[in-house]
Design a protein around this motif. Structure first.
Motif, short mmCIF file in Angstrom:
data_model
loop_
_atom_site.label_atom_id
_atom_site.label_comp_id
_atom_site.label_asym_id
_atom_site.label_seq_id
_atom_site.Cartn_x
_atom_site.Cartn_y
_atom_site.Cartn_z
N GLN A 84 -5.86 6.43 -7.73
CA GLN A 84 -5.57 5.57 -9.11
C GLN A 84 -7.07 5.98 -9.74
O GLN A 84 -7.16 5.17 -10.73
N SER A 96 -7.19 -5.61 -2.47
CA SER A 96 -7.22 -4.46 -3.17
C SER A 96 -7.46 -5.05 -4.50
O SER A 96 -8.23 -4.39 -5.25
N ALA A 156 -4.73 3.86 4.50
CA ALA A 156 -4.11 4.16 3.63
C ALA A 156 -4.20 3.71 2.27
O ALA A 156 -4.10 4.38 1.13
N GLU A 157 -4.32 2.53 2.38
CA GLU A 157 -4.69 1.67 1.04
C GLU A 157 -5.77 2.10 0.36
O GLU A 157 -5.69 2.14 -0.99
N GLN A 172 -4.70 9.98 5.30
CA GLN A 172 -4.23 8.82 5.22
C GLN A 172 -4.11 8.29 6.69
O GLN A 172 -3.89 6.91 6.94
N ARG A 210 -4.87 5.21 -1.38
CA ARG A 210 -3.96 4.76 -2.54
C ARG A 210 -5.01 4.39 -3.75
O ARG A 210 -4.79 5.00 -4.88
N ARG A 226 0.64 -1.39 -0.03
CA ARG A 226 -0.04 -0.05 0.06
C ARG A 226 0.76 1.04 0.30
O ARG A 226 0.35 2.46 -0.02
N ARG A 227 2.19 0.94 0.20
CA ARG A 227 2.92 2.55 0.68
C ARG A 227 3.62 3.16 -0.71
O ARG A 227 4.13 2.50 -1.38
N GLN A 228 3.18 4.39 -0.61
CA GLN A 228 3.84 5.26 -1.49
C GLN A 228 4.48 6.45 -0.74
O GLN A 228 4.15 6.71 0.22
#
Length: 343
Positions: free
Chosen positions: A238, A214, A230-231, A308, A234, A5-7
């Motif tokens: 998108q 996801s 947070a996912e 987030q 994300r 999930r992490r950006q």
């Protein structure tokens, strides 16, 4: 903990961070601390940021041992409590609890962990034997184009969501939390697993995964599920029509508990590392990189990260707590019942 999930939001560089951290005179360059860590983006961030910052602070070397709670536990049991391969272990509390009961960990020497006093009470765990290094809270994620917004966990049992629900399976700690949560909501308490299993069976057909929900959410195979906040952000970024809610009953959470080995080969350095990880500086780094809820009360979530990281400050009390000893003692029976009654 979820690895997909992490950006990157940036974060303080390792060398820049060292200016904010106290230096420890006792560590010599010849000393090495073996640090168990998760793989993927976690290993990369530890290798590029956390480990160099700790070396800059202490002068000690860091060797990463990549794995997960099951692997770390197996390694410890193979070596035995008298000669452990690690001095410190950070892992999910469900794994830490059983190792603690087997005598691997010691009660924390809080004089060596001054940052412990700044942890939220919810992060001061296991009667002084553990300290939570990271929390990744989980609420309800949903497709705004497919289902109405829920407000509570119990809403998952409404007809609006039949056939569109995703769950973590029982092998994942979140699956275990789902069972205890259903037991708490529909029974007397988290121990009323008869009520919990009956409730989960009443959900009907669900999509279960060990790790990543996801993909099913993005494809429309599911429209609602327990989700890392947070996912969902994300996926929204998108262009997917999704959102989340903080359920009124509270949130479940992936945790990572810091534990010191009773017979640690390098105990003082292990305490320095534990204190380092729960410092405000490192907690802020982890928040910015992985969107974890800071366990150190001195860290404030900035406005630009509140979507987030919606659980912080007084809201940390919303993180529900579970009896992992009960789960571990009944692991086989609960797993078999899950397979039989939930699927």
């Amino acid at each position: 903990m979820t690895l997909t999930r992490r950006q990157t939001l940036g974060g303080m560089g390792a060398l820049g961070l060292s200016a904010f951290m106290p230096r420890y005179a006792y560590a010599q360059n010849s000393e090495t601390l073996v640090v168990p860590t998760l793989g993927g983006v976690w290993e990369q961030f530890w290798r590029e940021n956390i480990a160099p910052a700790f070396t800059e602070m202490t002068g000690a070397n860091v060797t990463l041992d990549v794995g997960n709670g099951r692997v770390f536990g197996a390694n410890l049991r193979a070596a035995g409590a008298e000669e452990p391969p690690y001095s410190i272990v950070m892992t999910n509390e469900v794994f830490a609890q059983s190792l603690r009961k087997e005598g691997f960990f010691e009660e924390l020497d809080l004089e060596k962990m001054p940052n412990y006093a700044d942890l939220y009470p919810i992060a001061q765990t296991a009667g002084g034997y553990g300290a939570v290094g990271t929390y990744s809270p989980i609420g309800i994620g949903f497709r705004t184009d497919m289902v109405p917004a829920p407000s509570a966990w119990k809403d998952l049992w409404k007809d609006d969501y039949k056939g569109l629900i995703g769950l973590y399976n029982f092998a994942n700690s979140a699956g275990k939390m789902e069972l205890l949560l259903a037991s708490k909501i529909f029974g007397e308490d988290q121990y009323d697993v008869d009520a919990g299993f009956a409730a989960l069976a009443d959900l009907g057909q669900v999509i279960q995964v060990d790790f990543n929900l996801s993909t099913a959410m993005a494809s429309g195979e599911i429209a609602i599920a327990p989700f890392d906040f947070a996912e969902i952000v994300r996926l929204k970024g998108q262009g997917l029509p999704v959102d989340y809610v903080v359920p009124e009953e509270g949130v479940i959470a992936f945790d990572q508990t810091l534990n010191i080995l009773a017979n640690a080969p390098n105990k003082d350095l292990a305490y320095a590392y534990a204190n380092f990880l729960i410092s405000p500086e490192i907690q802020e780094m982890l928040m910015r990189q992985f969107f974890t809820s800071p366990t150190n009360s001195k860290v404030t979530v900035p406005d630009e990260l509140k979507e987030q990281v919606p659980i912080s400050g007084e809201g940390m009390a919303a993180i529900l707590q579970w009896d992992w000893e009960f789960v571990n003692e009944n692991q086989n029976d609960l797993s078999e019942r899950w397979a039989r009654e939930v699927g």
